[in-house]
Structure formats: structure tokens, C-alpha cells
Scaffold this motif. Sequence first.
Motif, PDB file in Angstrom:
ATOM      1  N   PRO A  30      13.252  32.346  -1.422  1.00 56.43           N
ATOM      2  CA  PRO A  30      12.866  30.932  -1.366  1.00 56.43           C
ATOM      3  C   PRO A  30      11.633  30.664  -2.222  1.00 56.43           C
ATOM      4  CG  PRO A  30      13.308  31.793   0.837  1.00 56.43           C
ATOM      5  CD  PRO A  30      13.315  32.966  -0.107  1.00 56.43           C
ATOM      6  N   GLY A  31      11.672  29.571  -2.953  1.00 58.67           N
ATOM      7  CA  GLY A  31      10.560  29.200  -3.809  1.00 58.67           C
ATOM      8  C   GLY A  31      10.670  29.719  -5.223  1.00 58.67           C
ATOM      9  N   THR A  32      11.607  30.621  -5.485  1.00 55.73           N
ATOM     10  CA  THR A  32      11.765  31.172  -6.824  1.00 55.73           C
ATOM     11  C   THR A  32      12.377  30.152  -7.770  1.00 55.73           C
ATOM     12  OG1 THR A  32      12.056  33.390  -5.927  1.00 55.73           O
ATOM     13  CG2 THR A  32      12.811  33.039  -8.166  1.00 55.73           C
ATOM     14  N   LEU A  33      13.391  29.444  -7.306  1.00 54.26           N
ATOM     15  CA  LEU A  33      14.112  28.491  -8.142  1.00 54.26           C
ATOM     16  C   LEU A  33      13.534  27.085  -8.000  1.00 54.26           C
ATOM     17  CD1 LEU A  33      17.712  29.711  -7.331  1.00 54.26           C
ATOM     18  CD2 LEU A  33      16.248  30.399  -9.216  1.00 54.26           C
ATOM     19  N   ASP A  34      13.786  26.234  -8.984  1.00 53.91           N
ATOM     20  CA  ASP A  34      13.370  24.832  -8.913  1.00 53.91           C
ATOM     21  C   ASP A  34      14.115  24.145  -7.782  1.00 53.91           C
ATOM     22  OD1 ASP A  34      11.922  25.392 -11.169  1.00 53.91           O
ATOM     23  OD2 ASP A  34      13.188  24.238 -12.524  1.00 53.91           O
ATOM     24  N   TYR A  35      13.452  23.170  -7.180  1.00 56.30           N
ATOM     25  CA  TYR A  35      14.099  22.381  -6.132  1.00 56.30           C
ATOM     26  C   TYR A  35      14.052  20.914  -6.538  1.00 56.30           C
ATOM     27  CZ  TYR A  35      15.323  20.325  -1.697  1.00 56.30           C
ATOM     28  OH  TYR A  35      15.947  19.606  -0.710  1.00 56.30           O
ATOM     29  N   GLU A  36      15.203  20.253  -6.534  1.00 57.69           N
ATOM     30  CA  GLU A  36      15.279  18.852  -6.938  1.00 57.69           C
ATOM     31  C   GLU A  36      15.273  17.957  -5.716  1.00 57.69           C
ATOM     32  OE1 GLU A  36      17.980  15.810  -9.615  1.00 57.69           O
ATOM     33  OE2 GLU A  36      18.739  17.806  -9.177  1.00 57.69           O
ATOM     34  N   TYR A  37      14.315  17.042  -5.668  1.00 55.20           N
ATOM     35  CA  TYR A  37      14.267  16.012  -4.631  1.00 55.20           C
ATOM     36  C   TYR A  37      15.063  14.825  -5.166  1.00 55.20           C
ATOM     37  CZ  TYR A  37      10.434  18.757  -2.698  1.00 55.20           C
ATOM     38  OH  TYR A  37       9.673  19.768  -2.175  1.00 55.20           O
ATOM     39  N   ILE A  38      16.319  14.744  -4.800  1.00 52.08           N
ATOM     40  CA  ILE A  38      17.222  13.747  -5.371  1.00 52.08           C
ATOM     41  C   ILE A  38      16.773  12.323  -5.048  1.00 52.08           C
ATOM     42  CG2 ILE A  38      19.595  12.882  -5.361  1.00 52.08           C
ATOM     43  CD1 ILE A  38      20.471  15.791  -4.874  1.00 52.08           C
ATOM     44  N   VAL A  39      16.348  12.075  -3.817  1.00 52.27           N
ATOM     45  CA  VAL A  39      15.949  10.730  -3.408  1.00 52.27           C
ATOM     46  C   VAL A  39      14.709  10.264  -4.175  1.00 52.27           C
ATOM     47  CG1 VAL A  39      15.151   9.337  -1.451  1.00 52.27           C
ATOM     48  CG2 VAL A  39      16.961  11.028  -1.123  1.00 52.27           C
ATOM     49  N   ARG A  40      13.731  11.164  -4.358  1.00 53.98           N
ATOM     50  CA  ARG A  40      12.500  10.803  -5.062  1.00 53.98           C
ATOM     51  C   ARG A  40      12.640  10.900  -6.574  1.00 53.98           C
ATOM     52  NH1 ARG A  40       7.778  14.206  -2.617  1.00 53.98           N
ATOM     53  NH2 ARG A  40       9.333  15.466  -1.600  1.00 53.98           N
ATOM     54  N   GLY A  41      13.666  11.590  -7.035  1.00 55.68           N
ATOM     55  CA  GLY A  41      13.886  11.724  -8.471  1.00 55.68           C
ATOM     56  C   GLY A  41      12.891  12.636  -9.159  1.00 55.68           C
ATOM     57  N   CYS A  42      12.455  13.699  -8.471  1.00 52.12           N
ATOM     58  CA  CYS A  42      11.529  14.633  -9.101  1.00 52.12           C
ATOM     59  C   CYS A  42      11.949  16.072  -8.774  1.00 52.12           C
ATOM     60  CB  CYS A  42      10.096  14.371  -8.649  1.00 52.12           C
ATOM     61  SG  CYS A  42       9.828  14.596  -6.881  1.00 52.12           S
ATOM     62  N   VAL A  43      11.344  17.001  -9.496  1.00 50.65           N
ATOM     63  CA  VAL A  43      11.673  18.413  -9.331  1.00 50.65           C
ATOM     64  C   VAL A  43      10.397  19.191  -9.033  1.00 50.65           C
ATOM     65  CG1 VAL A  43      12.561  20.467 -10.482  1.00 50.65           C
ATOM     66  CG2 VAL A  43      13.637  18.251 -10.901  1.00 50.65           C
TER      67      VAL A  43
END
Length: 142
Positions: free
Chosen positions: A112-125
Motif C-alpha cells: 500500500p502506498g507504492t502506486l499512485d491513487y486517483e481520487y476520482i471525485v476530486r479529480g486529483c492523484v
Amino acid sequence: MAVVDHDYCFRYIHVGSYGHNADGSVLQRSSLFPVLKEEGFLVGDDAFPLKPYLLKTYSSNNLSCKQDTSTYRLSRARLIVENAFGVLPYRFRVFGKPIQVKVTATEIMVTPGTLDYEYIVRGCVKPGSWSADISELPSLLR
């Protein structure tokens, strides 16, 4: 199947098809396919069928200047994709050979935390820790 952008970032990954399945049928079964048909395009290789949303190089040796230029530029775009797949097993050694576990077990293998995480609702990564571990890729102009 994966989609890579011009910055070597994997923007879409479809897992769940066997390696012997045709690339075109894997694309048709992916969640990307309905969106792609309506509002986008990809650069593909000869494994994909020619479609309005799928750009491919010309296969003939007797090309016009415009066709030759188009083939050259599409080949350069595909080179980025090939390079991204080449870098992947060096960064994540598990991709250097077939994974001998079930798909559900692979989720446990990725820290966990190694890969990028996309916050779809907020539109940011939120960038993963991998981005701090690698240096800039060398310029293709050298």
C-alpha cells in the motif's frame, strides 16, 4: 492490456484476460472500450484490428510521403509504450516472470502506498512512493 501516455505513465490497466486471447477481443471486453468508441483513440500495433478509434502504422513498403511521416510518428508513439513495458519489470521485479498466484492474492503483494491513487471525485492523484524512487528517464534526443 494497458494504456500508456506520453510520460510513460500507465493510465489504464485491464487485468482478467488470458494471454492467448486476441488483443482486439481483450480491448472489446474492457471497460475502456465504450468510452474509446465515443470520445478517443489509441495507437496500437498489428495485433489490433484497424478501427476509427485505433491508429496503426501502414504495413506497405511503398508509401507516400504523408503515409511515411504518419507511420514514423505512430512508431515513435508506440516506442514510448514499449519502453514503459520494458521499465516495468525493472521497477517491479514480480512482473519479470509469470505470477504464480491467483489474481486476488496479487493485491496483497502490492505494498500500500507504492502506486499512485486517483481520487476520482476530486479529480486529483496522490503520487505513490515509486515516483520518489526513480530518476528522470534519459532524453530520446541524445
